[in-house]
Motif scaffolding. Structure first.
Motif, PDB file in Angstrom:
ATOM      1  N   VAL A 134       0.841  -1.200   0.000  1.00  0.00           N
ATOM      2  CA  VAL A 134       0.000   0.000   0.000  1.00  0.00           C
ATOM      3  C   VAL A 134       0.876   1.250   0.000  1.00  0.00           C
ATOM      4  CG1 VAL A 134      -1.725   1.320   1.296  1.00  0.00           C
ATOM      5  CG2 VAL A 134      -1.938  -1.167   1.128  1.00  0.00           C
ATOM      6  N   ALA A 135       1.929   1.225   0.794  1.00  0.00           N
ATOM      7  CA  ALA A 135       2.847   2.366   0.848  1.00  0.00           C
ATOM      8  C   ALA A 135       3.437   2.641  -0.529  1.00  0.00           C
ATOM      9  CB  ALA A 135       3.961   2.090   1.862  1.00  0.00           C
ATOM     10  N   GLY A 136       3.814   1.595  -1.242  1.00  0.00           N
ATOM     11  CA  GLY A 136       4.367   1.767  -2.584  1.00  0.00           C
ATOM     12  C   GLY A 136       3.359   2.355  -3.555  1.00  0.00           C
ATOM     13  N   VAL A 137       2.135   1.879  -3.494  1.00  0.00           N
ATOM     14  CA  VAL A 137       1.085   2.373  -4.388  1.00  0.00           C
ATOM     15  C   VAL A 137       0.766   3.837  -4.112  1.00  0.00           C
ATOM     16  CG1 VAL A 137      -1.378   2.162  -4.944  1.00  0.00           C
ATOM     17  CG2 VAL A 137       0.036   0.119  -4.813  1.00  0.00           C
ATOM     18  N   LEU A 138       0.663   4.184  -2.838  1.00  0.00           N
ATOM     19  CA  LEU A 138       0.287   5.549  -2.477  1.00  0.00           C
ATOM     20  C   LEU A 138       1.473   6.512  -2.401  1.00  0.00           C
ATOM     21  CD1 LEU A 138      -2.404   4.844   0.286  1.00  0.00           C
ATOM     22  CD2 LEU A 138      -2.759   5.326  -2.148  1.00  0.00           C
TER      23      LEU A 138
END
Length: 174
Positions: A134-138
């Motif tokens: 999620v951190a990578g996507v956001l």
């Protein structure tokens, strides 16, 4: 000493078809659709084995395939309700109707979350992503994702408590 023989896929499916159906029924409100998805899942697993796919741990393979089958189903319908597809696995003892009632209560509350919290809930529970993904996507730090996640869960609990619901068991897990 011989290593334990892997459990036969057909035997495992026979023994666990009811649990797979319950898993589908908790996430799909239409009983016939849940039954169809369960049958589709069983056929896919048996076809995978017949095609030579080596299935080391049939239980883990089947539950992951069940989740994927649901995600594919909602994507195909172009109706991807966050409150219908979760990444929680069997083990809960609550009836499917209770789970659907909780999710129906959660849906408007999720819509009222701030944008980032809503995105984190969507990616964690619908897409089945881990905090790091999620951190990578956001494009934010993993610790920030975890903070948004906890804030969102707390807001959902408070909102539901105002409606007299004291637990999120089965509707969201964290």
């Amino acid at each position: 000493m011989d290593s334990p023989k892997p459990q036969d896929v057909a035997t495992w499916l026979t023994e666990n078809l009811g649990a797979l159906h319950t898993f589908m029924r908790r996430r799909e409100s239409n009983p016939q659709t849940a039954e169809d998805l369960t049958q589709k899942l069983a056929e896919q697993i048996l076809k995978s084995e017949a095609s030579g796919t080596r299935i080391e741990n049939i239980g883990a393979y089947a539950w992951r395939a069940a989740h994927t089958t649901l995600v594919d189903h909602y994507r195909a319908k172009a109706q991807i309700p966050l409150d219908e597809v979760g990444d929680d696995f069997p083990g809960q003892r609550e009836p499917a109707e209770h789970i659907h009632e909780l999710r129906a209560l959660l849906h408007p509350e999720i819509k009222n979350l701030p944008k980032r919290q809503k995105q984190v809930i969507w990616l964690r529970y619908y897409e089945g992503m881990r905090s790091r993904e999620v951190a990578g996507v956001l494009g934010i730090a993993e610790v920030t994702v975890n903070n948004y996640h906890h804030l969102a869960i707390d807001r959902l609990r408070v909102a539901l408590a105002k409606r007299g619901v004291t637990e999120l068991e089965g509707a969201l897990e964290h």
